[in-house]
Design a protein around this motif. Structure first.
Motif, PDB file in Angstrom:
ATOM      1  N   HIS A 150      -7.964   5.809   4.983  1.00 27.64           N
ATOM      2  CA  HIS A 150      -6.642   5.184   4.998  1.00 27.64           C
ATOM      3  C   HIS A 150      -6.751   3.814   5.658  1.00 27.64           C
ATOM      4  O   HIS A 150      -7.074   3.709   6.842  1.00 27.64           O
ATOM      5  CB  HIS A 150      -5.642   6.066   5.744  1.00 27.64           C
ATOM      6  N   ARG A 153      -2.151  -1.624   4.783  1.00 29.82           N
ATOM      7  CA  ARG A 153      -1.759  -2.587   3.760  1.00 29.82           C
ATOM      8  C   ARG A 153      -1.547  -3.937   4.453  1.00 29.82           C
ATOM      9  O   ARG A 153      -0.655  -4.075   5.292  1.00 29.82           O
ATOM     10  CB  ARG A 153      -0.470  -2.138   3.074  1.00 29.82           C
ATOM     11  N   GLU A 192      -6.414  -8.682  -0.170  1.00 27.78           N
ATOM     12  CA  GLU A 192      -5.746  -7.486   0.329  1.00 27.78           C
ATOM     13  C   GLU A 192      -6.814  -6.654   1.043  1.00 27.78           C
ATOM     14  O   GLU A 192      -7.867  -6.382   0.483  1.00 27.78           O
ATOM     15  CB  GLU A 192      -5.130  -6.682  -0.818  1.00 27.78           C
ATOM     16  N   VAL A 194      -7.018  -3.542   1.733  1.00 26.87           N
ATOM     17  CA  VAL A 194      -7.355  -2.305   1.030  1.00 26.87           C
ATOM     18  C   VAL A 194      -8.359  -2.576  -0.081  1.00 26.87           C
ATOM     19  O   VAL A 194      -9.339  -1.838  -0.266  1.00 26.87           O
ATOM     20  CB  VAL A 194      -6.085  -1.642   0.456  1.00 26.87           C
ATOM     21  N   GLU A 211      -7.139   4.493   0.398  1.00 23.77           N
ATOM     22  CA  GLU A 211      -5.701   4.542   0.179  1.00 23.77           C
ATOM     23  C   GLU A 211      -4.991   3.642   1.188  1.00 23.77           C
ATOM     24  O   GLU A 211      -5.355   3.597   2.366  1.00 23.77           O
ATOM     25  CB  GLU A 211      -5.189   5.982   0.320  1.00 23.77           C
ATOM     26  N   ALA A 212      -3.960   2.949   0.711  1.00 25.49           N
ATOM     27  CA  ALA A 212      -3.195   2.036   1.563  1.00 25.49           C
ATOM     28  C   ALA A 212      -2.188   2.805   2.404  1.00 25.49           C
ATOM     29  O   ALA A 212      -1.541   3.741   1.929  1.00 25.49           O
ATOM     30  CB  ALA A 212      -2.478   1.007   0.712  1.00 25.49           C
ATOM     31  N   GLU A 214       0.816   2.129   5.800  1.00 20.76           N
ATOM     32  CA  GLU A 214       1.492   1.187   6.684  1.00 20.76           C
ATOM     33  C   GLU A 214       2.398   1.962   7.610  1.00 20.76           C
ATOM     34  O   GLU A 214       2.950   2.998   7.241  1.00 20.76           O
ATOM     35  CB  GLU A 214       2.285   0.142   5.905  1.00 20.76           C
TER      36      GLU A 214
END
Length: 250
Positions: A150, A153, A192, A194, A211-212, A214
């Protein structure tokens, strides 16, 4: 010149020491393993004896705002006080791009560090750097849970740690151009985080799924979405793109 580097065993610190030594400068590598504790002040006076400049690339070792603030405040005040006593002419501090706009967390602690450094008796210069290309690997490891990682973002404009080290060395030796007390540096391309992590994993042949994520309670998430970590007017653009860096780092 005799230049002391606080945090010389870290990723950026090692590069700074290498660049300065290659330029013929006398480098004092300060670290706890070498008998210098910048937070307590132990060994600091001896390490700074005869130094012309101090480069501070210390890492707090925690992302907790309160703990990081306490660390940076103590370390920076000690460097300023011991530096003044030793006759140091310049303090160069590594900080983070956009740090002055964050309300909480580690970046808010770095903003406090900047203020302490700039208010001290030794003239200070601050280099605010974008996230390093190496940041992708760190986040890939930090967020890993089995077959999934993880990763926050985040829009960034990453820069090579070596390019930042060269800029710090230039400021330390007085060869870098700096109109004011603060200079900003970033890489040539927006990314980005990610996507960076996923591309790095692919280069390594790592099957991890990125996986993003936040934090919904993060008070600064809208700043990050809005591009606070990207280069603005006057930012120095340096080094390779992330893709070019991957070609050499993989």
């Amino acid at each position: 010149m005799r230049i002391a580097v606080a945090g010389a065993t870290g990723m950026v610190g090692r590069y700074v020491a290498e660049v300065l030594e290659a330029g013929g400068h006398d480098v004092v590598a300060m670290s706890r393993s070498g008998g210098v504790d910048v937070v307590t002040g132990d060994g600091l006076d001896k390490a700074l004896a005869g130094a012309d400049c101090v480069v501070d690339v210390l890492n707090a070792g925690t992302v907790d705002q309160e703990a990081a603030t306490a660390f940076f405040t103590a370390a920076t005040r000690n460097l300023q006080q011991a530096g003044e006593h030793a006759g140091v002419r310049r303090l160069v501090l590594l900080s983070i791009l956009g740090v002055d706009r964050f309300a909480g967390g580690y970046l808010a602690a770095k903003a406090v560090q900047e203020r302490v450094a700039l208010a001290g008796p030794v003239p200070a210069r601050v280099l605010r750097a974008a996230q390093f290309h190496e940041f992708a690997a760190q986040n890939l490891a930090w967020g890993r849970r089995g077959e999934v990682s993880h990763v926050p973002r985040m829009r960034v404009q990453p820069v090579a740690a070596e390019a930042v080290a060269r800029a710090l060395a230039d400021l330390a030796t007085g060869t870098g151009r700096q109109a004011g007390a603060v200079t900003e540096i970033a890489g040539p391309r927006e990314e980005e985080l990610v996507d960076m992590a996923a591309r790095l994993a692919a280069r390594r042949g790592d099957p991890v799924r990125v996986e993003a994520v936040e934090g919904p309670s993060d008070p600064d998430r809208d700043l990050v979405r809005g591009g606070v970590l990207l280069a603005g007017p006057g930012t120095v653009i340096a080094g390779p793109t992330f893709e070019e860096w991957l070609d050499t780092a993989s």
